[in-house]
Design a protein around this motif. Structure first.
Motif, short mmCIF file in Angstrom:
data_model
loop_
_atom_site.label_atom_id
_atom_site.label_comp_id
_atom_site.label_asym_id
_atom_site.label_seq_id
_atom_site.Cartn_x
_atom_site.Cartn_y
_atom_site.Cartn_z
N LYS A 110 1.15 27.97 -18.71
CA LYS A 110 1.01 26.53 -18.38
C LYS A 110 -0.03 25.79 -19.14
O LYS A 110 0.37 24.53 -19.51
CB LYS A 110 0.56 26.32 -16.80
N THR A 111 -1.06 26.59 -19.70
CA THR A 111 -1.97 25.85 -20.58
C THR A 111 -1.43 25.62 -22.06
O THR A 111 -1.71 24.70 -22.32
CB THR A 111 -3.17 26.76 -20.76
N LEU A 112 -0.70 26.62 -22.52
CA LEU A 112 -0.14 26.37 -23.81
C LEU A 112 0.86 25.06 -23.65
O LEU A 112 0.81 24.33 -24.79
CB LEU A 112 0.84 27.71 -24.16
N GLY A 113 1.70 25.24 -22.56
CA GLY A 113 2.63 23.92 -22.57
C GLY A 113 1.87 22.62 -22.64
O GLY A 113 2.29 21.54 -23.14
N GLU A 114 0.76 22.63 -21.87
CA GLU A 114 -0.14 21.27 -21.58
C GLU A 114 -0.60 20.90 -23.23
O GLU A 114 -0.70 19.70 -23.50
CB GLU A 114 -1.39 21.39 -20.95
#
Length: 183
Positions: A110-114
């Motif tokens: 999720k962090t990478l996507g953000e």
């Protein structure tokens, strides 16, 4: 005519296939990792990273990718341990740890996507999300190790080694993300 077109296509395909993706600049890595919690781990893991990272934002994304990779490998290892015979206490600790590391992988993804979608108007909100998710991943990794406090032996030492490595690269990733917030 047809022969020259085919030759052109072959050359074009070969040029695309052999295009080299630049690794992170050693200077960017060293300067960015200088004050990380684990500077040597930071430099070593990001120097070996094979992908583009020419800006602090790309370097933070690379750090998250390294963390995802290491957490995924630890998760696979924990899953394999669940298949082996062990005492009930070890089985319970391994099962709980596997679940926590799987949660860490989800939080890191999720962090990478953000980080890939950062926008000027929502930057603060997105950075808060990224920082929260990486912090949650670190908490999961720490909680995983807590489950092995009362266990002795090879399983404990192997899990501790792998999860501690994941926690170090994750901590460094959080540091690099925090640097983006203050840039």
């Amino acid at each position: 005519m047809a022969t020259s077109f085919v030759l052109f296509l072959i050359v074009l395909i070969l040029s695309v296939v052999t295009t080299v993706v630049p690794s992170p600049s050693p200077d960017l890595v060293r300067s960015s990792c200088l004050h990380a919690t684990f500077p040597k781990v930071c430099v070593n893991s990001l120097t070996l990273y094979k992908g583009p990272a020419t800006t602090p934002r790309e370097l933070a994304q690379a750090a998250i990718k390294v963390s995802i990779s290491r957490a995924s490998k630890a998760s696979d290892y924990l899953s394999s341990l669940q298949q082996k015979e062990a005492n009930k206490r070890e089985i319970g600790a391994v099962k709980d740890c596997a679940s926590q590391i799987a949660d860490s992988v989800d939080d890191l993804r999720k962090t990478l996507g953000e980080l890939k979608q950062l926008r000027r108007g929502t930057f603060r909100w997105q950075m808060s999300n990224a920082e929260t998710w990486v912090s949650a991943a670190l908490t999961n990794e720490d909680t995983c190790l807590d489950g092995f406090k009362e266990i002795e032996g090879r399983v404990r030492s192997d899990v501790k080694k792998k999860v501690t490595n994941v926690a170090k690269v994750t901590s460094n990733a959080l540091y690099l993300i925090n640097r983006l917030d203050h840039a």
